[in-house]
Every structure is written in structure tokens, then in C-alpha cells.
Enzyme design. Structure first.
Site, PDB file in Angstrom:
ATOM      1  N   THR A   1      36.945  47.649  30.150  1.00 40.24           N
ATOM      2  CA  THR A   1      36.902  47.886  28.702  1.00 40.24           C
ATOM      3  C   THR A   1      36.353  46.673  27.953  1.00 40.24           C
ATOM      4  O   THR A   1      36.146  46.729  26.745  1.00 40.24           O
ATOM      5  CB  THR A   1      38.308  48.244  28.164  1.00 40.24           C
TER       6      THR A   1
ATOM      7  N   ASP B   1      48.090  45.609  39.196  1.00 38.40           N
ATOM      8  CA  ASP B   1      46.666  45.776  38.875  1.00 38.40           C
ATOM      9  C   ASP B   1      45.854  44.659  39.519  1.00 38.40           C
ATOM     10  O   ASP B   1      45.485  43.698  38.857  1.00 38.40           O
ATOM     11  CB  ASP B   1      46.512  45.783  37.344  1.00 38.40           C
TER      12      ASP B   1
ATOM     13  N   GLN C   1      37.938  42.506  24.183  1.00 44.12           N
ATOM     14  CA  GLN C   1      37.789  43.942  24.398  1.00 44.12           C
ATOM     15  C   GLN C   1      36.688  44.509  23.504  1.00 44.12           C
ATOM     16  O   GLN C   1      36.545  44.099  22.355  1.00 44.12           O
ATOM     17  CB  GLN C   1      39.117  44.665  24.103  1.00 44.12           C
TER      18      GLN C   1
ATOM     19  N   ASP D   1      37.010  45.873  48.557  1.00 44.69           N
ATOM     20  CA  ASP D   1      36.738  45.170  49.814  1.00 44.69           C
ATOM     21  C   ASP D   1      36.317  46.203  50.854  1.00 44.69           C
ATOM     22  O   ASP D   1      36.096  47.369  50.498  1.00 44.69           O
ATOM     23  CB  ASP D   1      38.021  44.419  50.248  1.00 44.69           C
ATOM     24  N   ILE D   2      36.248  45.828  52.103  1.00 47.92           N
ATOM     25  CA  ILE D   2      35.904  46.832  53.118  1.00 47.92           C
ATOM     26  C   ILE D   2      37.069  47.826  53.211  1.00 47.92           C
ATOM     27  O   ILE D   2      38.219  47.467  52.921  1.00 47.92           O
ATOM     28  CB  ILE D   2      35.592  46.194  54.497  1.00 47.92           C
ATOM     29  N   PRO D   3      36.772  49.072  53.595  1.00 42.26           N
ATOM     30  CA  PRO D   3      37.815  50.109  53.577  1.00 42.26           C
ATOM     31  C   PRO D   3      39.100  49.717  54.311  1.00 42.26           C
ATOM     32  O   PRO D   3      40.201  49.940  53.801  1.00 42.26           O
ATOM     33  CB  PRO D   3      37.118  51.296  54.254  1.00 42.26           C
TER      34      PRO D   3
ATOM     35  N   THR E   1      40.433  46.786  54.929  1.00 42.20           N
ATOM     36  CA  THR E   1      41.209  45.771  54.203  1.00 42.20           C
ATOM     37  C   THR E   1      41.934  46.385  53.010  1.00 42.20           C
ATOM     38  O   THR E   1      43.100  46.083  52.744  1.00 42.20           O
ATOM     39  CB  THR E   1      40.264  44.631  53.748  1.00 42.20           C
TER      40      THR E   1
ATOM     41  N   LYS F   1      43.063  45.416  41.336  1.00 43.59           N
ATOM     42  CA  LYS F   1      41.689  45.945  41.413  1.00 43.59           C
ATOM     43  C   LYS F   1      41.037  45.639  42.757  1.00 43.59           C
ATOM     44  O   LYS F   1      40.020  44.951  42.844  1.00 43.59           O
ATOM     45  CB  LYS F   1      40.835  45.377  40.272  1.00 43.59           C
TER      46      LYS F   1
ATOM     47  N   ARG G   1      44.074  48.791  20.518  1.00 41.55           N
ATOM     48  CA  ARG G   1      44.138  47.897  19.354  1.00 41.55           C
ATOM     49  C   ARG G   1      44.325  48.714  18.082  1.00 41.55           C
ATOM     50  O   ARG G   1      43.706  49.770  17.934  1.00 41.55           O
ATOM     51  CB  ARG G   1      42.812  47.114  19.197  1.00 41.55           C
TER      52      ARG G   1
END
Ligand code: C5P
Length: 251
Positions: free
Chosen positions: A149, A63, A211, A68-70, A72, A65, A202
Site C-alpha cells: 500500500t 506478517d 502510505q 523464497d523457494i517453495p 523454505t 511476508k 487513515r
């Protein structure tokens, strides 16, 4: 999307040392089979963290996330797809005999930010496909982050999440990360084969931490979540095994 089984818990290895991460994997595998490696652990240990999980028998949700530019992001997805596969010559698509025999996929899922836009999302999807073809592996899932979240629920959060999910689907992603509060609507809009990953799980007894848009295991599953990402409720429990059993019981 034929590889979706019943809902599964993914443990978020949000810890600061490899020893702590190993401790949780050893303690909880195979009750938990998938482990999330995010920015904290990956920034400190990189592929070593992935290899540790794979060696213990687990699989990894990476994960990071990407946003960036396509080009990369395309390359980053290709790099991510090859981590943990034996004999991969770093950065290239050359593989040895062992890799060809690899049966399990070390990194089965990665994230990108949907806010990166359609061109970036398409490049991420293309990267995963290309890597799978070159490395002869099952294509890792690429899922897009809609809204974090930890963000408060706003009047238009649901609308934002649905728009993001539709863009993700149109761009060739396998699914999205959203809160359980939006999952049912995403399922309705994007269909049965679209992956829904829900963090912020939770129970009423757990601390919320940072959260905001949370739900318990039963509600997340009822809303259609495929993967429930859980970190602190297990990592900070007095008895992580008992806590895991309790959460698994609710699946
Ligand atoms: O400790 P906790 O159960 O809150 O951990 C949730 C995990 O899910 C964290 O690793 C966090 O980075 C991740 N996450 C999230 N919200 C998103 C996407 C990922 O909380 N929208």
C-alpha cells in the site's frame, strides 16, 4: 471459510522494543484482540514477542511476508504455526499434553508474497494444513500480499491486484492483503469467503506517512475488508485509547 466474523481492527506493533509493544497490548487489549507482529519486532525479539501478546490474551498476525523457494516457505509456515503453542519441541511435530488442550491459536494468520509464484503459494498452503493436522490446532490463515500500500496507484494496479488475488485463490491461500481501494473488486472476483486484509487505513485527520493507497475505516469495511491493519494512527496518537475508540466506532 467459516471463521470470519465481523470486520476487525488489527494493531500493527511496529515498535522497536518489546516494552513498547507490551505497553500498547496492555493499554488496548481487549478493545483490540489481534496484534500484527512484523519484520521489525520479530527480527529483534522473535517468538518472545508472540508469547508476550498471547500471555496478555491477544492473538497474533505474523506478517513476515515470506518470499523464497517453495520448500523454505513450506518449512517457515510450519515453524510459524507452532510458535506460542506450549510444549512444542522446536522444529519437530512432537507435542505434549498441554498443546493438545490448546484452545486458541496464537498465530492465526501469516503472510507470503504472491510474487513468489504458484508453487511457493501452494507449498505455503500445504505447510499450514500439515502443521494444523500434526499439532491438532485450527489451521492458521495464509494470506498473500498483492501490491504494497506504500506503492503509488498506477494505471494497472487494480489489474495487478486482481491477477494476484486470483492466483492466490487458485493456489489454495485463504485470502490477500490489498488496499481498500481494490478490496471491493477483489471481493467480487474471489467471493464472500475469501479473506481481505487492508492496511493503509487513515482518516482525513491522520498523517499519510509513507502510505499512498489509503482509505478510512468506513470505506474499507464497505469495500469488504475483514481485517483492517492500523499502525501509526494509533501508535503515534496522543491518546491511543481515544483514537482506538474513534476507529472502532467507525466499524
Ligand atoms: O502504520 P501503518 O498504519 O501505515 O501500518 C500499516 C502496516 O501494514 C505496516 O505494518 C505495514 O508493514 C503493513 N502493510 C502495508 N501494506 C501492505 C502489507 C502490509 O502497509 N500491502
Amino acid at each position: 471459510m467459516q471463521r470470519l466474523n465481523k470486520p476487525e481492527i488489527i494493531l500493527a506493533l511496529d515498535v522497536d522494543t518489546l516494552e513498547k509493544a507490551r505497553y500498547f497490548v496492555e493499554k488496548l487489549y481487549p478493545r483490540i484482540k489481534s496484534f500484527k507482529i512484523g519484520s521489525q519486532l520479530f527480527t529483534a525479539y522473535g517468538p518472545e514477542a508472540v508469547n508476550m501478546v498471547v500471555k496478555k490474551g491477544g492473538r497474533v498476525f505474523l506478517d513476515l511476508k515470506f518470499h523464497d523457494i517453495p520448500k523454505t516457505v513450506h518449512k517457515a509456515v510450519i515453524s510459524g504455526s507452532s510458535i506460542g503453542i506450549p510444549m512444542v519441541v522446536s522444529g519437530s511435530a512432537e507435542i505434549g499434553k498441554e498443546a493438545k488442550q490448546a484452545v486458541s491459536l496464537p498465530i492465526f494468520m501469516m503472510t507470503v508474497h504472491i510474487k513468489g509464484g504458484q508453487a511457493m503459494l501452494e507449498e505455503a498452503a500445504r505447510g499450514a494444513k500439515e502443521a494444523a493436522e500434526k499439532l491438532k490446532i485450527t489451521k492458521p490463515f495464509i494470506v498473500g500480499v498483492t501490491c504494497l500500500t506504500s506503492d503509488d496507484s498506477k494505471k494497472d494496479t487494480l489489474k495487478e491486484v486482481l491477477q494476484a488475488a486470483e492466483l492466490a485463490k487458485k493456489s489454495g491461500l485463504d485470502g490477500v492483503v490489498c488496499s481498500a481501494l481494490e478490496a471491493a473488486q477483489v471481493r467480487k472476483a474471489c467471493g464472500a469467503d475469501f479473506i481481505i486484509v487492508t492496511p493503509g487505513i487513515r482518516s482525513s485527520k491522520d498523517a499519510l506517512n509513507d502510505q499512498k493507497r489509503t482509505a478510512d475505516v468506513k470505506s474499507a469495511v464497505k469495500a469488504g475488508s475483514n481485517f483492517l491493519v492500523i499502525g501509526r494512527p494509533i501508535l503515534e496518537a496522543n491518546d491511543p485509547i481515544a483514537k482506538t475508540e474513534e476507529l472502532l466506532g467507525d466499524l
